[in-house]
Design an enzyme around this catalytic site. Structure first.
Site, PDB file in Angstrom:
ATOM      1  N   HIS A  10     -26.973  16.703  36.724  1.00 48.87           N
ATOM      2  CA  HIS A  10     -26.340  17.577  37.704  1.00 48.87           C
ATOM      3  C   HIS A  10     -27.085  17.555  39.045  1.00 48.87           C
ATOM      4  CE1 HIS A  10     -29.591  20.521  37.468  1.00 48.87           C
ATOM      5  NE2 HIS A  10     -29.589  20.317  36.154  1.00 48.87           N
ATOM      6  N   GLU A  82     -29.079  21.531  28.485  1.00 49.47           N
ATOM      7  CA  GLU A  82     -30.482  21.206  28.705  1.00 49.47           C
ATOM      8  C   GLU A  82     -31.324  21.671  27.510  1.00 49.47           C
ATOM      9  OE1 GLU A  82     -32.851  19.491  29.576  1.00 49.47           O
ATOM     10  OE2 GLU A  82     -33.106  19.830  31.748  1.00 49.47           O
TER      11      GLU A  82
END
Length: 197
Positions: A10, A82
């Site tokens: 990202h 994550e």
């Protein structure tokens, strides 16, 4: 038969900017983060194949990045999130342990071990690539999740990734459907912080 996986980190977020540990906690993309995504889109658009399916971590920062680089409908998957840093999530980065202590440090603080992260990413991405209709897949995830997945399949990666994975880095893998294995074949990893985008 080989398929393609395009695995992307990202864009820069508010917590990246403020040097906060960001795992399962979330923060929005900065203006630079949005620009990074559009810049990496140029690399993705020039790939010699057409992406047919898209997936994202359930975190907003990953979904927003994907929506900037692709118009495809996409599926949100928790397996692409994550590393879960447990009690360290959202805390200042200076509280991170030395790299050689990462393996079990976060699991001892309510998060995941490194092996749990690798297993989760492998299970998720192999499951995606095994689907018959998925040939050229774009998946947006996170720095530590991608790096640990990549190092599992490509432990001798210094020639392709000599430094850290920057925001909006793009890794291209071949997926061998017979052996259910990944091979890293290309990396786009510009340091956007050092130049205008």
């Amino acid at each position: 038969m080989k398929k393609k996986l395009i695995l992307m980190r990202h864009g820069e977020t508010l917590f990246n900017q403020r040097k906060r540990i960001q795992g399962w906690v979330d923060s929005p993309l900065t203006e630079l983060g949005k620009a990074q995504a559009l810049y990496s889109k140029q690399f993705i658009d020039k790939l010699p194949f057409e992406i047919d399916h898209a997936f994202s971590s359930t975190s907003e920062r990953a979904c927003d990045t994907l929506e900037l680089v692709s118009d495809l409908p996409y599926k949100r998957l928790k397996g692409l999130k994550e590393w879960n840093f447990g009690m360290l999530d959202g805390e200042p980065e200076y509280l991170n342990p030395p790299l050689d202590q990462y393996d079990e440090f976060f699991s001892s603080h309510g998060g995941e071990s490194r092996q749990q992260l690798i297993d989760r990413m492998n299970d998720t991405l192999i499951s995606i690539m095994k689907e018959n209709e998925n040939h050229n897949v774009l998946a947006v995830s996170h720095g530590e999740a991608i790096r640990n997945f990549e190092r599992f399949w490509c432990p001798d990666d210094k020639s392709l990734i000599p430094t850290r994975l920057y925001n909006c880095a793009v890794l291209v893998f071949d997926f061998d459907t017979e052996n259910q294995s990944f091979e890293l074949i290309d990396v786009y990893n510009p340091n956007y912080q050092s130049k205008q985008v």
